[in-house]
Design a protein around this motif. Structure first.
Motif, PDB file in Angstrom:
ATOM      1  N   ASP A 229       0.830  -1.213   0.000  1.00 22.16           N
ATOM      2  CA  ASP A 229       0.000   0.000   0.000  1.00 22.16           C
ATOM      3  C   ASP A 229       0.862   1.260   0.000  1.00 22.16           C
ATOM      4  N   SER A 230       0.648   2.119  -1.000  1.00 24.37           N
ATOM      5  CA  SER A 230       1.343   3.404  -1.069  1.00 24.37           C
ATOM      6  C   SER A 230       0.389   4.561  -0.804  1.00 24.37           C
ATOM      7  N   MET A 231      -0.854   4.241  -0.456  1.00 22.32           N
ATOM      8  CA  MET A 231      -1.876   5.256  -0.220  1.00 22.32           C
ATOM      9  C   MET A 231      -2.064   5.545   1.262  1.00 22.32           C
ATOM     10  N   VAL A 232      -2.098   4.498   2.075  1.00 25.58           N
ATOM     11  CA  VAL A 232      -2.405   4.632   3.499  1.00 25.58           C
ATOM     12  C   VAL A 232      -1.121   4.667   4.311  1.00 25.58           C
ATOM     13  N   ASP A 233      -0.986   5.680   5.143  1.00 27.48           N
ATOM     14  CA  ASP A 233       0.207   5.830   5.975  1.00 27.48           C
ATOM     15  C   ASP A 233      -0.214   6.034   7.437  1.00 27.48           C
ATOM     16  N   PRO A 234       0.063   5.052   8.308  1.00 28.15           N
ATOM     17  CA  PRO A 234       0.741   3.791   8.027  1.00 28.15           C
ATOM     18  C   PRO A 234      -0.267   2.724   7.580  1.00 28.15           C
ATOM     19  N   SER A 235       0.190   1.805   6.761  1.00 27.89           N
ATOM     20  CA  SER A 235      -0.716   0.757   6.266  1.00 27.89           C
ATOM     21  C   SER A 235      -1.148  -0.190   7.380  1.00 27.89           C
ATOM     22  N   ASP A 236      -0.393  -0.231   8.493  1.00 36.20           N
ATOM     23  CA  ASP A 236      -0.778  -1.067   9.630  1.00 36.20           C
ATOM     24  C   ASP A 236      -2.146  -0.672  10.175  1.00 36.20           C
ATOM     25  N   SER A 237      -2.571   0.557   9.899  1.00 32.93           N
ATOM     26  CA  SER A 237      -3.887   1.012  10.341  1.00 32.93           C
ATOM     27  C   SER A 237      -5.005   0.132   9.776  1.00 32.93           C
ATOM     28  N   GLU A 238      -4.740  -0.523   8.644  1.00 29.56           N
ATOM     29  CA  GLU A 238      -5.744  -1.384   8.018  1.00 29.56           C
ATOM     30  C   GLU A 238      -6.005  -2.646   8.841  1.00 29.56           C
ATOM     31  N   TRP A 239      -5.065  -2.974   9.751  1.00 25.70           N
ATOM     32  CA  TRP A 239      -5.255  -4.065  10.704  1.00 25.70           C
ATOM     33  C   TRP A 239      -5.386  -3.540  12.125  1.00 25.70           C
ATOM     34  N   PHE A 240      -5.755  -2.277  12.274  1.00 23.51           N
ATOM     35  CA  PHE A 240      -5.944  -1.623  13.559  1.00 23.51           C
ATOM     36  C   PHE A 240      -4.629  -1.369  14.293  1.00 23.51           C
ATOM     37  N   GLY A 241      -3.508  -1.425  13.578  1.00 23.71           N
ATOM     38  CA  GLY A 241      -2.237  -1.027  14.163  1.00 23.71           C
ATOM     39  C   GLY A 241      -2.022   0.461  13.916  1.00 23.71           C
ATOM     40  N   PHE A 242      -0.950   0.998  14.511  1.00 15.68           N
ATOM     41  CA  PHE A 242      -0.631   2.411  14.261  1.00 15.68           C
ATOM     42  C   PHE A 242       0.767   2.710  14.790  1.00 15.68           C
ATOM     43  N   TYR A 243       1.183   3.973  14.639  1.00 15.23           N
ATOM     44  CA  TYR A 243       2.461   4.377  15.195  1.00 15.23           C
ATOM     45  C   TYR A 243       2.425   4.301  16.713  1.00 15.23           C
ATOM     46  N   LYS A 244       3.532   3.907  17.275  1.00 20.16           N
ATOM     47  CA  LYS A 244       3.676   3.940  18.728  1.00 20.16           C
ATOM     48  C   LYS A 244       3.554   5.387  19.184  1.00 20.16           C
ATOM     49  N   PRO A 245       2.758   5.685  20.184  1.00 19.48           N
ATOM     50  CA  PRO A 245       2.537   7.069  20.597  1.00 19.48           C
ATOM     51  C   PRO A 245       3.838   7.822  20.864  1.00 19.48           C
ATOM     52  N   GLY A 246       3.870   9.073  20.421  1.00 20.46           N
ATOM     53  CA  GLY A 246       5.011   9.936  20.673  1.00 20.46           C
ATOM     54  C   GLY A 246       6.027  10.003  19.562  1.00 20.46           C
ATOM     55  N   GLN A 247       5.880   9.202  18.516  1.00 19.65           N
ATOM     56  CA  GLN A 247       6.812   9.213  17.388  1.00 19.65           C
ATOM     57  C   GLN A 247       6.090   8.708  16.141  1.00 19.65           C
ATOM     58  N   ASP A 248       6.766   8.805  14.993  1.00 18.61           N
ATOM     59  CA  ASP A 248       6.112   8.410  13.741  1.00 18.61           C
ATOM     60  C   ASP A 248       7.006   7.518  12.883  1.00 18.61           C
ATOM     61  N   LYS A 249       7.781   6.666  13.543  1.00 19.26           N
ATOM     62  CA  LYS A 249       8.651   5.723  12.832  1.00 19.26           C
ATOM     63  C   LYS A 249       8.272   4.272  13.127  1.00 19.26           C
ATOM     64  N   GLU A 250       8.141   3.953  14.382  1.00 13.84           N
ATOM     65  CA  GLU A 250       7.867   2.579  14.809  1.00 13.84           C
ATOM     66  C   GLU A 250       6.368   2.356  14.941  1.00 13.84           C
ATOM     67  N   THR A 251       5.883   1.258  14.355  1.00 11.40           N
ATOM     68  CA  THR A 251       4.467   0.930  14.479  1.00 11.40           C
ATOM     69  C   THR A 251       4.270  -0.222  15.458  1.00 11.40           C
ATOM     70  N   ILE A 252       3.077  -0.273  16.016  1.00  9.88           N
ATOM     71  CA  ILE A 252       2.707  -1.372  16.890  1.00  9.88           C
ATOM     72  C   ILE A 252       1.432  -2.012  16.351  1.00  9.88           C
ATOM     73  N   THR A 253       1.226  -3.259  16.678  1.00  7.51           N
ATOM     74  CA  THR A 253       0.035  -3.978  16.230  1.00  7.51           C
ATOM     75  C   THR A 253      -1.153  -3.644  17.131  1.00  7.51           C
ATOM     76  N   LEU A 254      -2.330  -4.047  16.701  1.00 10.23           N
ATOM     77  CA  LEU A 254      -3.514  -3.907  17.539  1.00 10.23           C
ATOM     78  C   LEU A 254      -3.278  -4.556  18.893  1.00 10.23           C
ATOM     79  N   GLN A 255      -2.710  -5.762  18.874  1.00  6.70           N
ATOM     80  CA  GLN A 255      -2.539  -6.526  20.115  1.00  6.70           C
ATOM     81  C   GLN A 255      -1.549  -5.864  21.076  1.00  6.70           C
ATOM     82  N   GLU A 256      -0.715  -4.955  20.580  1.00  3.58           N
ATOM     83  CA  GLU A 256       0.250  -4.243  21.427  1.00  3.58           C
ATOM     84  C   GLU A 256      -0.274  -2.892  21.900  1.00  3.58           C
ATOM     85  N   SER A 257      -1.458  -2.526  21.482  1.00  3.86           N
ATOM     86  CA  SER A 257      -1.993  -1.193  21.772  1.00  3.86           C
ATOM     87  C   SER A 257      -2.788  -1.172  23.075  1.00  3.86           C
ATOM     88  N   SER A 258      -2.942   0.037  23.627  1.00  4.40           N
ATOM     89  CA  SER A 258      -3.753   0.199  24.835  1.00  4.40           C
ATOM     90  C   SER A 258      -5.225  -0.047  24.534  1.00  4.40           C
TER      91      SER A 258
END
Length: 302
Positions: A229-258
């Motif tokens: 995917d070159s449209m959605v940033d970050p593409s992990d959002s499509e599986w309910f993941g996202f950037y780790k809070p406080g930065q925009d480089k490292e992503t975390i999965t849904l299962q790692e989120s609060s």
């Protein structure tokens, strides 16, 4: 514009790709479709093609491709400029008045239509939604521009930070659809307080028990992620993941989120019950073959 692209075989080859056999003694579950940004309900190259494909594969099925507005032009414009909460209200009213849907329906949202239909599931339990299929939907929002991923481009990173200065102002939130699911991981508090749509349906300001209960009533919540995917940033959002809070480089999965550990939306419980389905498509945003669709998606539409 987020148009669906069939990468392998065209709609005219449905017979070659294989038909689905359905039990004629039981009417198929109706299907509701919501298109993505800049698309429309009835474009023959996108939603019109999907509707035709499903109707050919599941004889007798009722398919409603949502149109927000009086015509196709308004439908396209509203995907950019009509407050998402108003759009969800319009759709809930449409579904409640449609006699074909009163016994329940499946739903399939493409790109932003994926999170919009989730809002329908959470806010409007009648008629009941059975399966929700999010095809490239940005369930945790976006922090980047179409085909301009911030983490690999200094220019894109600069542009999105400039936008973020005004993304959560009331005027922008009210009249720019994409701002309503703009998620700034560098300032989570501003996002939680300013987002009028995504922060609400993701329970960022408190837990609405009806949202949780209504979502958990789904049989399956299917999420499709596009691996290139070159449209959605970050593409992990499509599986309910996202950037780790406080930065925009490292992503975390849904299962790692609060959201998951606190289970504010009931996703952890749904995951353990086998109600969450994570599918991958090896292509760019909304690009898939009819063969892939038949194999991976059709089973959830029966």
């Amino acid at each position: 514009m987020e148009f669906v692209k069939f990468a392998v075989c065209g709609l005219w080859m449905v017979a070659v790709c294989g038909d689905v056999v359905v039990d004629k003694a039981e009417a198929p579950v109706p299907l509701v479709i919501w298109h993505g940004m800049g698309d429309s309900c009835c474009n023959p190259l996108s939603m019109g093609g999907i509707k035709k494909l499903v109707e050919q594969q599941i004889p007798g099925i009722y398919v409603l491709s949502l149109k927000i507005g009086d015509n196709i032009v308004q439908d396209m414009e509203n995907s950019f400029f009509l407050n998402v909460n108003k759009q969800v209200d319009i759709v809930c009213d449409q579904l409640a008045k449609d006699p074909n849907l009163q016994q329940g329906y499946n739903s399939m949202g493409f790109s932003q239509g994926g999170q919009f239909l989730r809002a329908v599931a959470q806010r409007c339990p009648s008629p009941p939604m059975k399966n929700l299929i999010s095809v490239g939907g940005q369930q945790q929002g976006v922090f980047g521009f179409p085909r301009c991923p911030g983490e690999s481009s200094h220019l894109c990173d600069w542009i999105r930070k400039v936008l973020n200065v005004g993304a959560y102002t009331r005027a922008i939130q009210e009249y720019l659809v994409q701002a309503e699911y703009w998620h700034d991981p560098l300032n989570e508090e501003e996002y939680r307080n300013g987002s009028i749509f995504l922060a609400d349906i993701n329970q960022e300001r408190g837990v609405n028990e009806s949202y949780k209960r209504n979502l958990q009533a789904l049989n399956k919540f299917v999420m499709v992620k596009f691996l290139k995917d070159s449209m959605v940033d970050p593409s992990d959002s499509e599986w309910f993941g996202f950037y780790k809070p406080g930065q925009d480089k490292e992503t975390i999965t849904l299962q790692e989120s609060s959201l998951y550990s606190e289970d504010r939306l009931g996703l952890r419980e749904m995951d353990k019950a086998g109600k969450l389905v994570f599918l991958a498509a090896d292509g760019d945003h909304l690009q898939f073959s009819v063969e892939w669709f038949n194999e991976k998606i059709l089973p959830f539409l029966r």
